[in-house]
Design a protein around this motif. Structure first.
Motif, PDB file in Angstrom:
ATOM      1  N   LEU A  30       0.820  -1.206   0.000  1.00  0.00           N
ATOM      2  CA  LEU A  30       0.000   0.000   0.000  1.00  0.00           C
ATOM      3  C   LEU A  30       0.858   1.261   0.000  1.00  0.00           C
ATOM      4  O   LEU A  30       2.008   1.248   0.452  1.00  0.00           O
ATOM      5  CB  LEU A  30      -0.893   0.020   1.236  1.00  0.00           C
ATOM      6  CG  LEU A  30      -2.073  -0.939   1.262  1.00  0.00           C
ATOM      7  CD1 LEU A  30      -2.735  -0.894   2.631  1.00  0.00           C
ATOM      8  CD2 LEU A  30      -3.079  -0.605   0.174  1.00  0.00           C
ATOM      9  N   PRO A  31       0.316   2.383  -0.482  1.00  0.00           N
ATOM     10  CA  PRO A  31       0.997   3.663  -0.315  1.00  0.00           C
ATOM     11  C   PRO A  31       1.198   3.986   1.156  1.00  0.00           C
ATOM     12  O   PRO A  31       0.486   3.472   2.026  1.00  0.00           O
ATOM     13  CB  PRO A  31       0.032   4.660  -0.979  1.00  0.00           C
ATOM     14  CG  PRO A  31      -0.774   3.841  -1.931  1.00  0.00           C
ATOM     15  CD  PRO A  31      -0.919   2.501  -1.280  1.00  0.00           C
ATOM     16  N   GLN A  32       2.131   4.883   1.426  1.00  0.00           N
ATOM     17  CA  GLN A  32       2.458   5.272   2.793  1.00  0.00           C
ATOM     18  C   GLN A  32       1.734   6.539   3.243  1.00  0.00           C
ATOM     19  O   GLN A  32       1.920   6.998   4.365  1.00  0.00           O
ATOM     20  CB  GLN A  32       3.969   5.472   2.927  1.00  0.00           C
ATOM     21  CG  GLN A  32       4.773   4.225   2.619  1.00  0.00           C
ATOM     22  CD  GLN A  32       4.392   3.063   3.516  1.00  0.00           C
ATOM     23  OE1 GLN A  32       4.480   3.151   4.736  1.00  0.00           O
ATOM     24  NE2 GLN A  32       3.957   1.959   2.914  1.00  0.00           N
ATOM     25  N   ASP A  33       0.925   7.100   2.361  1.00  0.00           N
ATOM     26  CA  ASP A  33       0.148   8.292   2.692  1.00  0.00           C
ATOM     27  C   ASP A  33      -1.179   8.208   1.945  1.00  0.00           C
ATOM     28  O   ASP A  33      -1.403   7.291   1.157  1.00  0.00           O
ATOM     29  CB  ASP A  33       0.925   9.555   2.320  1.00  0.00           C
ATOM     30  CG  ASP A  33       0.523  10.773   3.153  1.00  0.00           C
ATOM     31  OD1 ASP A  33      -0.592  10.764   3.722  1.00  0.00           O
ATOM     32  OD2 ASP A  33       1.314  11.733   3.227  1.00  0.00           O
ATOM     33  N   ILE A 326      -9.470   3.906   1.091  1.00  0.00           N
ATOM     34  CA  ILE A 326      -9.782   4.442   2.406  1.00  0.00           C
ATOM     35  C   ILE A 326      -8.543   5.161   2.923  1.00  0.00           C
ATOM     36  O   ILE A 326      -7.478   4.557   3.059  1.00  0.00           O
ATOM     37  CB  ILE A 326     -10.175   3.314   3.380  1.00  0.00           C
ATOM     38  CG1 ILE A 326     -11.355   2.511   2.822  1.00  0.00           C
ATOM     39  CG2 ILE A 326     -10.496   3.873   4.756  1.00  0.00           C
ATOM     40  CD1 ILE A 326     -11.578   1.186   3.526  1.00  0.00           C
ATOM     41  N   SER A 327      -8.660   6.451   3.173  1.00  0.00           N
ATOM     42  CA  SER A 327      -7.538   7.223   3.720  1.00  0.00           C
ATOM     43  C   SER A 327      -8.045   8.592   4.140  1.00  0.00           C
ATOM     44  O   SER A 327      -9.206   8.930   3.917  1.00  0.00           O
ATOM     45  CB  SER A 327      -6.397   7.351   2.691  1.00  0.00           C
ATOM     46  OG  SER A 327      -6.853   7.882   1.457  1.00  0.00           O
ATOM     47  N   PRO A 342      -6.390   4.934   9.024  1.00  0.00           N
ATOM     48  CA  PRO A 342      -6.145   3.805   8.115  1.00  0.00           C
ATOM     49  C   PRO A 342      -5.865   4.235   6.680  1.00  0.00           C
ATOM     50  O   PRO A 342      -6.398   5.249   6.210  1.00  0.00           O
ATOM     51  CB  PRO A 342      -7.455   3.012   8.187  1.00  0.00           C
ATOM     52  CG  PRO A 342      -8.486   4.021   8.592  1.00  0.00           C
ATOM     53  CD  PRO A 342      -7.782   4.972   9.509  1.00  0.00           C
ATOM     54  N   ILE A 343      -5.022   3.488   6.014  1.00  0.00           N
ATOM     55  CA  ILE A 343      -4.815   3.597   4.568  1.00  0.00           C
ATOM     56  C   ILE A 343      -5.058   2.208   4.000  1.00  0.00           C
ATOM     57  O   ILE A 343      -4.328   1.268   4.299  1.00  0.00           O
ATOM     58  CB  ILE A 343      -3.398   4.081   4.222  1.00  0.00           C
ATOM     59  CG1 ILE A 343      -3.145   5.473   4.800  1.00  0.00           C
ATOM     60  CG2 ILE A 343      -3.196   4.080   2.695  1.00  0.00           C
ATOM     61  CD1 ILE A 343      -1.704   5.947   4.647  1.00  0.00           C
TER      62      ILE A 343
END
Length: 364
Positions: A30-33, A326-327, A342-343
């Motif tokens: 997943l992306p970190q942001d 979701i972020s 959450p990401i």
């Protein structure tokens, strides 16, 4: 594209949807942001995802699951990402005003990176939106920026082949066939006929009273949907002859548990149209998504809260998968953006009649 194999058709007529079969991308990939945008390839089983962590991620989606395939990095937070019609090229824009394009056919799979053609300074401020379109068989990229301009690129050089001043910061943009719709600050919405891309064909004020969050074109390019920060969605036809068909409705609101006359109102962050049925989804800061039939003015399905704001959505090319991110979406300001937020990236298999129009609905 069957996600984890074929699923049995749904036999329920309930308007409450089921997310128990949704597939989640592994945490390590997943992306970190926060995720700002996503799009499925129109010709292959790839999904591109843009993130505030300055990267674009390309995932492969098939019966075996979801797997990270490639990524590339930009100078700033990536706000917009889009596939070309051929599915081989991806364009992305970032907070530093850069436009980057990669060709997956030339991807260097060693280390998962791809080579990019970068145009730093494509805009004077952040590139908020990126889309592809075709005119006379030729591919173009159109970018929209906080510098109040949209620019057209043929990617044969480092300068745009055209631009239009939209008068205000560009927040959202969508393209379908020859219709380009641009939503700006101060609730302006511009419509451009891409047969005459150098001028604005028509400008209206948003039918919604609060700031425009998203615009999304109908599948037949006859109009578009608008979502605002105030939990409303509007259906708007481009042709003045169809103004009687325009309407708006409330969504992404929650009744207060202690005061029945008070509702909590959430931003409509994303609107995506189903490529086959012409129905559409809305998703918002309340962490829910819904499927709607605009012609019947009817909600098809509503889904349970997913644990955080939904910041990006999209259907696969055949409409059999709905992806949602979701972020954090900044709706509660800087202080709410904690490391614990959450990401996640999830894929919802479309089962049975979830996105099909109501029987007897007349398509417009």
């Amino acid at each position: 594209m069957a996600l984890f194999g074929s699923s049995a058709p749904s036999t329920t007529t309930s308007t409450t949807g089921d997310t128990s079969k949704d597939v989640e991308v592994a945490q390590a990939e997943l992306p970190q942001d926060s995720i700002s945008d996503l799009m499925f390839s129109p010709s292959s089983d790839y999904l591109a995802v843009a993130s505030w962590d300055k990267k674009v991620y390309i995932y492969e989606v098939n019966a075996n699951g979801v797997k990270g395939k490639w990524f590339f990095e930009m100078k700033g937070a990536v706000f917009g990402v889009a596939f070309a019609k051929d599915g081989a090229r991806i364009a992305a824009g970032d907070s530093e005003g850069t436009l980057s394009v990669c060709d997956l056919r030339q991807a260097n799979q060693a280390g998962g990176q791809v080579q990019t053609q970068d145009l730093p300074g494509a805009h004077g401020q952040a590139v908020k939106c990126v889309k592809w379109f075709q005119t006379n068989g030729q591919d173009f990229v159109v970018t929209g920026s906080w510098d109040r301009k949209i620019k057209y690129w043929d990617l044969k050089g480092s300068t745009p082949v055209g631009e239009v001043d939209c008068g205000e910061r560009i927040y959202t943009m969508d393209v379908k066939d020859n219709l380009l719709v641009v939503g700006t600050a101060e609730r302006h919405i511009h419509m451009i006929n891409l047969n005459e891309p150098g001028k604005i064909a028509k400008t209206i004020s948003s039918p919604l009273k609060w700031q425009t969050r998203v615009v999304s074109c109908f599948t037949d390019a006859s109009g578009f949907a608008v979502g605002s920060i105030e939990g409303r969605c509007a259906i708007q036809y481009a042709d003045d002859k169809n103004t009687s068909l325009n309407f708006s409705f409330k969504c992404h609101r929650q009744q207060d548990a202690t005061h029945r006359d008070i509702a909590k109102v959430y931003s409509v962050n994303c609107i995506s149209f189903h490529p086959i049925h012409g129905t559409f989804s809305t998703a918002g800061s309340d962490g829910t998504f819904h499927f709607w039939d605009k012609d019947a003015k009817h909600r098809l399905k509503g889904y349970p809260e997913v644990g955080g704001s939904i910041t990006a959505t999209g259907f696969s090319r055949n409409g059999d998968i709905f992806a949602y991110a979701i972020s954090y979406d900044w709706s509660k300001g800087y202080s709410a953006n904690t490391p614990q937020y959450p990401i996640k990236l999830k894929l919802h298999p479309i089962i049975g009649d979830e996105c099909k129009p109501r029987p007897g609905t007349k398509k417009r």
